[in-house]
Design a protein around this motif. Structure first.
Motif: not given
Length: 143
Positions: A8-9, A12-13, A16, A139
């Protein structure tokens, strides 16, 4: 949606990284992770490209990274505006760089580097003047 290939991290990165790649450019980048077991992945990738509205950007400079990790399938679709500028060799080289990282198990690194490299090309050919309108969400989409 969870994936066994990205945390998940990391996802999310990647979102970004898309924001960074789109900064100072009118270009739009999306990542789609497919976990279906269909055979005609190329057809599905183009369907996803259209369903996400990638072909509706003002300058036709949308780029889709379509990945099916389980089936070892990756395609990059650049709409006609960006494709005319960078040509097929850019996409082929980018594909090779990503799949080389994927082969080492570096799924996050492969995608992130490709997103940022695509952003550099978008900034070169589609710089913004004035307000930078984000035409599409950043996303990651799933099927």
């Amino acid at each position: 949606m969870m994936t066994d290939f990205l945390t998940n991290t990391e996802m999310a990165s990647l979102v970004e990284a898309i924001k960074i790649a789109e900064d100072h450019s009118s270009g739009e980048i999306r990542v789609h992770i497919d976990s279906t077991s269909e055979d005609d992945f190329a057809k599905k990738a183009f369907e996803i490209f259209r369903s996400l509205g990638m072909h509706l950007t003002k300058e036709r400079n949308g780029v889709l990274f379509y990945v099916n990790f389980e089936q070892h399938y990756l395609t990059i679709i650049g709409d006609e505006g960006i494709h005319k500028k960078v040509q097929q060799q850019f996409w082929d080289n980018l594909h090779d760089e990503i799949t080389s990282e994927f082969a080492k198990g570096n799924y996050y690194k492969g995608l992130k580097e490709a997103i940022l490299k695509t952003g550099l090309e978008l900034k070169k050919y589609f710089p913004i003047s004035g307000e930078n309108i984000n035409e599409l969400p950043n996303d990651i989409s799933f099927s």
